[in-house]
Design a protein around this motif. Structure first.
Motif, mmCIF file in Angstrom:
data_model
loop_
_atom_site.group_PDB
_atom_site.id
_atom_site.type_symbol
_atom_site.label_atom_id
_atom_site.label_comp_id
_atom_site.label_asym_id
_atom_site.label_seq_id
_atom_site.Cartn_x
_atom_site.Cartn_y
_atom_site.Cartn_z
ATOM 1 N N VAL A 36 0.813 -1.209 0.000
ATOM 2 C CA VAL A 36 0.000 0.000 0.000
ATOM 3 C C VAL A 36 0.852 1.267 0.000
ATOM 4 C CG1 VAL A 36 -0.150 0.089 2.521
ATOM 5 C CG2 VAL A 36 -1.972 1.117 1.117
ATOM 6 N N ILE A 37 2.080 1.198 0.474
ATOM 7 C CA ILE A 37 2.902 2.402 0.608
ATOM 8 C C ILE A 37 3.272 3.010 -0.749
ATOM 9 C CG2 ILE A 37 5.061 3.307 1.546
ATOM 10 C CD1 ILE A 37 2.914 2.653 3.623
ATOM 11 N N PRO A 38 3.643 2.222 -1.778
ATOM 12 C CA PRO A 38 3.959 2.858 -3.065
ATOM 13 C C PRO A 38 2.782 3.577 -3.725
ATOM 14 C CG PRO A 38 4.939 0.676 -2.968
ATOM 15 C CD PRO A 38 4.040 0.797 -1.783
ATOM 16 N N THR A 39 1.572 3.322 -3.267
ATOM 17 C CA THR A 39 0.417 4.030 -3.839
ATOM 18 C C THR A 39 0.166 5.373 -3.178
ATOM 19 O OG1 THR A 39 -1.090 2.924 -2.300
ATOM 20 C CG2 THR A 39 -0.650 1.834 -4.407
ATOM 21 N N GLN A 40 1.013 5.738 -2.203
ATOM 22 C CA GLN A 40 0.839 6.989 -1.473
ATOM 23 C C GLN A 40 1.952 7.976 -1.857
ATOM 24 O OE1 GLN A 40 -1.883 7.348 0.382
ATOM 25 N NE2 GLN A 40 -2.404 5.211 -0.092
ATOM 26 N N PRO A 41 1.692 9.262 -1.817
ATOM 27 C CA PRO A 41 0.393 9.933 -1.685
ATOM 28 C C PRO A 41 -0.517 9.641 -2.876
ATOM 29 C CG PRO A 41 2.204 11.471 -1.309
ATOM 30 C CD PRO A 41 2.794 10.234 -1.895
ATOM 31 N N SER A 42 -1.776 9.625 -2.613
ATOM 32 C CA SER A 42 -2.738 9.208 -3.629
ATOM 33 C C SER A 42 -3.098 10.315 -4.602
ATOM 34 C CB SER A 42 -4.010 8.692 -2.949
ATOM 35 O OG SER A 42 -4.563 9.707 -2.118
ATOM 36 N N TYR A 43 -2.535 11.509 -4.425
ATOM 37 C CA TYR A 43 -2.814 12.609 -5.350
ATOM 38 C C TYR A 43 -1.941 12.426 -6.597
ATOM 39 C CZ TYR A 43 -4.906 14.588 -1.155
ATOM 40 O OH TYR A 43 -5.664 14.779 -0.028
ATOM 41 N N VAL A 44 -2.451 11.654 -7.547
ATOM 42 C CA VAL A 44 -1.665 11.312 -8.730
ATOM 43 C C VAL A 44 -1.358 12.552 -9.565
ATOM 44 C CG1 VAL A 44 -1.585 9.839 -10.778
ATOM 45 C CG2 VAL A 44 -2.759 9.040 -8.714
ATOM 46 N N ALA A 45 -2.227 13.548 -9.503
ATOM 47 C CA ALA A 45 -2.002 14.757 -10.293
ATOM 48 C C ALA A 45 -0.824 15.571 -9.768
ATOM 49 C CB ALA A 45 -3.256 15.617 -10.305
ATOM 50 N N LEU A 46 -0.472 15.384 -8.494
ATOM 51 C CA LEU A 46 0.614 16.156 -7.893
ATOM 52 C C LEU A 46 1.891 15.336 -7.707
ATOM 53 C CD1 LEU A 46 -1.375 18.096 -5.157
ATOM 54 C CD2 LEU A 46 -0.746 18.874 -7.443
ATOM 55 N N PHE A 47 1.769 14.011 -7.500
ATOM 56 C CA PHE A 47 2.934 13.162 -7.227
ATOM 57 C C PHE A 47 3.012 12.061 -8.283
ATOM 58 C CE2 PHE A 47 1.833 15.062 -3.205
ATOM 59 C CZ PHE A 47 3.059 15.404 -2.655
ATOM 60 N N GLU A 48 4.230 11.797 -8.748
ATOM 61 C CA GLU A 48 4.467 10.748 -9.731
ATOM 62 C C GLU A 48 5.677 9.927 -9.311
ATOM 63 O OE1 GLU A 48 4.836 12.181 -13.672
ATOM 64 O OE2 GLU A 48 2.877 13.203 -13.705
ATOM 65 N N HIS A 49 5.668 8.647 -9.732
ATOM 66 C CA HIS A 49 6.795 7.767 -9.442
ATOM 67 C C HIS A 49 7.952 8.056 -10.388
ATOM 68 C CE1 HIS A 49 5.503 5.225 -6.223
ATOM 69 N NE2 HIS A 49 4.368 4.910 -6.830
ATOM 70 N N ILE A 50 9.144 7.675 -9.943
ATOM 71 C CA ILE A 50 10.354 7.911 -10.736
ATOM 72 C C ILE A 50 10.937 6.571 -11.171
ATOM 73 C CG2 ILE A 50 10.882 10.082 -9.644
ATOM 74 C CD1 ILE A 50 12.950 7.146 -8.621
ATOM 75 N N GLY A 51 11.734 6.611 -12.222
ATOM 76 C CA GLY A 51 12.512 5.451 -12.638
ATOM 77 C C GLY A 51 11.679 4.325 -13.220
ATOM 78 N N HIS A 52 12.324 3.151 -13.309
ATOM 79 C CA HIS A 52 11.703 1.935 -13.838
ATOM 80 C C HIS A 52 11.139 1.107 -12.688
ATOM 81 C CE1 HIS A 52 13.543 2.725 -17.771
ATOM 82 N NE2 HIS A 52 14.639 3.040 -17.096
ATOM 83 N N GLU A 53 9.956 0.550 -12.896
ATOM 84 C CA GLU A 53 9.299 -0.254 -11.867
ATOM 85 C C GLU A 53 9.604 -1.733 -12.074
ATOM 86 O OE1 GLU A 53 4.769 -0.728 -10.231
ATOM 87 O OE2 GLU A 53 5.215 -1.201 -12.322
ATOM 88 N N ALA A 54 10.010 -2.394 -10.997
ATOM 89 C CA ALA A 54 10.183 -3.846 -10.977
ATOM 90 C C ALA A 54 9.132 -4.413 -10.030
ATOM 91 C CB ALA A 54 11.591 -4.233 -10.528
ATOM 92 N N PHE A 55 8.063 -4.947 -10.596
ATOM 93 C CA PHE A 55 6.917 -5.442 -9.833
ATOM 94 C C PHE A 55 7.146 -6.919 -9.511
ATOM 95 C CE2 PHE A 55 2.682 -7.348 -9.567
ATOM 96 C CZ PHE A 55 2.064 -6.506 -8.668
ATOM 97 N N VAL A 56 7.182 -7.270 -8.226
ATOM 98 C CA VAL A 56 7.435 -8.638 -7.789
ATOM 99 C C VAL A 56 6.295 -9.089 -6.887
ATOM 100 C CG1 VAL A 56 8.839 -7.795 -5.861
ATOM 101 C CG2 VAL A 56 9.080 -10.168 -6.608
ATOM 102 N N ASP A 57 5.901 -10.362 -7.026
ATOM 103 C CA ASP A 57 4.852 -10.922 -6.170
ATOM 104 C C ASP A 57 5.441 -12.011 -5.285
ATOM 105 O OD1 ASP A 57 5.316 -12.915 -7.968
ATOM 106 O OD2 ASP A 57 3.276 -13.016 -8.751
#
Length: 267
Positions: free
Chosen positions: A117-138
């Motif tokens: 849940v932490i990478p989805t915060q802050p939830s204001y997508v219009a103001l905050f964006e992720h950086i770099g390449h995402e490595a999604f692991v389950d």
């Protein structure tokens, strides 16, 4: 005499064929030194590689590592090579910040666990964006780098939870991914290398928020554990010494016995 003259004439003919000018070579003249190899004079050592700094962190440490990597890159770019790998990091800045990271750290990697849940915060997508390449692991060890919009819909575990944010959850997913594509011995060596060593009286535990840290064993302080071990050691040493030396009756024991005579020496 005729043979010697014929040999001399043959030597003169050989000398004329070699030089072509009719002059005999000087027999005692030293030979010229060989010409140096062209590669020996023009060879230059390759330039030494710059030291590399790998900046990483988990959760809040991931956000701080993003800021630290950008600061190191802008300050010491020619002197050091800076790389960024953050784990479970929240969104740090806006679109301008993401473009700045892309300019200075184009190979930045962001590791995200399924249902975290932490990478989805802050939830204001219009103001905050992720950086770099995402490595999604389950939890099964599947890894997707830079998921497409379709993969974001289908490869998603569902409801987010704080348990997926814990470091053991990330460690479990990465280890299972390594078991799929590497040997078990390599994973064992990597696990032994990353094993934390605690002081006496501490052990690794997970708190209610999913964070792993060092906690005292059985709710006691390390100083208390050391004092308890010292008391047990002294008690054991006294017990062993009492078995090896005979005991003498005390004054109270002699007075309690009705017919007992007082010993010659009472301790």
């Amino acid at each position: 005499a005729a043979a010697a003259a014929a040999a001399a004439a043959e030597r003169e003919e050989e000398a004329k064929r070699d030089h072509g000018n009719g002059h005999a070579p000087q027999r005692n003249s030293p030979r010229p030194p060989p010409a140096p190899h062209p590669t020996t004079t023009s060879f230059t050592h390759p330039p030494s590689r710059n030291p590399k700094i790998l900046v990483t962190g988990h959760s809040l440490g991931g956000a701080l590592s993003t800021l630290a990597a950008l600061d190191l890159k802008t300050r010491h770019d020619p002197q050091y090579e800076v790389e960024l790998i953050n784990i479970a990091s929240p969104r740090v800045g806006n679109r301008s910040f993401r473009q700045l990271i892309q300019k200075h750290l184009p190979d930045a990697l962001r590791v995200v666990h399924d249902q975290d849940v932490i990478p989805t915060q802050p939830s204001y997508v219009a103001l905050f964006e992720h950086i770099g390449h995402e490595a999604f692991v389950d939890s099964k060890g599947h890894v997707f780098v830079d998921r497409t919009p379709i993969e974001r819909v289908f490869f998603n575990g569902g409801r987010s939870s704080l348990a997926a944010h814990s470091f053991p959850a990330y460690n479990k997913g990465v280890i299972r991914h390594l078991l799929k594509y590497s040997s078990e011995g390599f994973c064992r060596c990597l696990d032994d290398l990353c094993t934390r060593i605690f002081d006496e009286g501490f052990e690794e535990k997970e708190d209610v928020e999913g964070r792993v840290d060092a906690f005292p064993k059985r709710g006691e302080h390390p100083d208390q554990a050391k004092q308890r071990n010292d008391r047990l050691h002294r008690r054991k040493s006294r017990h062993n010494s009492s078995k090896s030396t005979p005991r003498t009756p005390s004054r109270q024991a002699a007075a309690a016995a009705p017919d007992a005579k007082e010993p010659a020496s009472v301790i």
